[in-house]
Motif scaffolding. Structure first.
Motif, PDB file in Angstrom:
ATOM      1  N   HIS A  69      27.988 -19.774 -11.874  1.00  0.00           N
ATOM      2  CA  HIS A  69      27.893 -18.314 -11.897  1.00  0.00           C
ATOM      3  C   HIS A  69      29.274 -17.690 -11.784  1.00  0.00           C
ATOM      4  N   GLU A  70      29.338 -16.436 -12.182  1.00  0.00           N
ATOM      5  CA  GLU A  70      30.581 -15.686 -12.033  1.00  0.00           C
ATOM      6  C   GLU A  70      30.506 -14.862 -10.758  1.00  0.00           C
ATOM      7  N   LYS A  71      31.665 -14.551 -10.230  1.00  0.00           N
ATOM      8  CA  LYS A  71      31.752 -13.718  -9.035  1.00  0.00           C
ATOM      9  C   LYS A  71      30.938 -12.431  -9.244  1.00  0.00           C
ATOM     10  N   HIS A 100      25.088 -13.050  -3.166  1.00  0.00           N
ATOM     11  CA  HIS A 100      25.939 -13.983  -2.417  1.00  0.00           C
ATOM     12  C   HIS A 100      27.004 -14.666  -3.274  1.00  0.00           C
ATOM     13  N   ALA A 101      27.134 -14.215  -4.505  1.00  0.00           N
ATOM     14  CA  ALA A 101      28.129 -14.847  -5.387  1.00  0.00           C
ATOM     15  C   ALA A 101      29.510 -14.270  -5.108  1.00  0.00           C
ATOM     16  N   ILE A 102      30.106 -14.718  -3.981  1.00  0.00           N
ATOM     17  CA  ILE A 102      31.397 -14.120  -3.625  1.00  0.00           C
ATOM     18  C   ILE A 102      32.550 -14.698  -4.435  1.00  0.00           C
ATOM     19  N   ARG A 103      32.346 -15.862  -5.021  1.00  0.00           N
ATOM     20  CA  ARG A 103      33.366 -16.361  -5.950  1.00  0.00           C
ATOM     21  C   ARG A 103      32.691 -17.094  -7.109  1.00  0.00           C
ATOM     22  N   SER A 104      33.428 -17.279  -8.183  1.00  0.00           N
ATOM     23  CA  SER A 104      32.870 -17.969  -9.351  1.00  0.00           C
ATOM     24  C   SER A 104      32.719 -19.448  -9.043  1.00  0.00           C
TER      25      SER A 104
END
Ligand SMILES: Nc1ncnc2c1ncn2[C@@H]1O[C@H](COP(=O)(O)OP(=O)(O)OP(=O)(O)O)[C@@H](O)[C@H]1O
Ligand SMILES: [Mg+2]
Length: 338
Positions: A80-82, A87-91
């Motif tokens: 996933h990308e940031k 909760h996707a705090i970074r890629s």
């Protein structure tokens, strides 16, 4: 080329057939679908396939599609990308990207959601993936091997598995026979596991008596090699003599093959008190445990019992205790039971 089958025990004709196909398919880049009942050694075979392929020095990336909730599985597979979700705090790269150049093992593919199946099919056909929340497409060079203990053709008929994906995966089918069809392999495996467990417990080697051998050969092994290994480990702990006698074998085997056990006097089960009694605070104190530990212990025992009753088949065990399969797997992992 000689096959490197390190750790796969058995020389029955049905297994030799599987090895024959393995030898032909390993060096190619074809997609392989491994099927077989639970505990027949699907994962072991897939690892051997990778070891015998030209990709052997590249990554081998397994993912258990049945153990990860749908929402997480997509980003596990494709990355996933940031900012793609809360909760996707970074890629993060997914398993397809991590497997680039090597083999991706989609274990328990039969559990995968229909909407994700479409995305897998696309990745297989186009050899490219898109991260969740991403805008660009990445090329990946991945050999996909899938495994399942479900009959995918039945799943297709029931509308739970996409027909197009089934054909795309099933280029080379490898079907692992159940243990009960492998004849003398049962004894080879029994002796192999018994020897290993006795050695690791530093106890003298245990021999199988002729009658015990006959019973192992007759039993139907619903949990296959995993069940056999568990039985042998138990014998290495519980068996007193130097030889495994019929009465050392679990009741289940007697029930299955229709014999009456010659129970040893000291093995007679203690009588259970009449009726159900809730544990009390006193029981907890007697065990010298705190609440959390006590409850976890009770939970662990129930999970163990359910797994045993289900012959190690996780779907069945989860059903017995009324929780989701993914929850069961999490709980077993926490207890190092997986
Ligand atoms: N032929 C074999 N020789 C030695 N060990 C084996 C063999 N087949 C299976 N095993 C062992 O039995 C256990 C179960 O095997 P594995 O995990 O590969 O089965 P599986 O078919 O993937 O099961 P499941 O469907 O439950 O995931 C493992 O510990 C594996 O090492
Ligand atoms: Mg498996």
């Amino acid at each position: 080329m000689t096959l490197n089958l390190d750790g796969i025990i058995g020389d029955s004709p049905v297994l030799a057939e599987v090895f024959k196909v393995l030898k032909k398919v390993a060096p190619t880049d074809s997609t392989v679908l491994v099927t077989g009942e639970s505990g027949t050694g699907k994962e072991l075979l897939v690892r051997a396939l990778h070891r015998n392929s030209i990709r052997r020095n590249q990554p081998f990336i397994p993912i258990n599609c049945g153990a990860i909730p749908r929402e997480l599985l997509e980003s596990e597979l494709f990355g996933h990308e940031k900012g793609a979700f809360t909760h996707a705090i970074r890629s993060r790269p997914g398993r397809f990207e991590l497997a680039d150049g090597g083999t991706l093992f989609l274990d328990e593919i039969g559990e995968m959601d229909l909407s994700l199946q479409v995305k897998i099919l696309r990745a297989l056909q186009e050899k490219e993936i898109e991260r969740v929340g991403g805008t660009s497409i990445k090329k990946v060079d991945v050999r996909v091997v899938a495994a399942t203990n479900r009959d995918l053709e039945d799943e297709v008929v029931a509308g739970r598995f996409r027909e197009d994906l089934f054909y795309r995966l099933n280029v080379i089918p490898l079907q692992l026979p159940p243990l009960r069809k492998r004849g003398n392999d049962i004894l080879l495996l029994a002796e192999y596991f018994l020897c290993g467990h006795c050695a690791s417990k530093e106890r003298k080697h245990l021999k199988l008596s002729d009658k015990a051998k006959e019973m192992l050969l007759t039993y139907s092994w619903p949990g296959n090699v995993r069940e056999l290994e568990n039985f042998m480990e138990r014998l290495s702990i519980l068996c007193d003599g130097n030889e495994v006698l019929p009465e050392d074998l679990p009741q289940k085997i007697f029930d299955d093959i229709g014999e009456t056990p010659l129970k040893k006097v000291e093995e007679v089960q203690p009588m259970r008190p009449a009726g159900f009694v809730w544990p009390t605070l006193r029981d907890m104190k007697d065990k010298d445990m705190k609440l959390k530990e006590f409850l976890e212990d009770i939970e662990g025992r129930l999970l163990g019992e359910a797994l045993e009753m289900a012959d190690g088949v996780k779907n069945k065990a989860a059903e017995l205790v009324g929780i989701k399969r993914t929850t069961l797997i999490e709980k077993l992992k926490k207890r190092n039971l997986l």
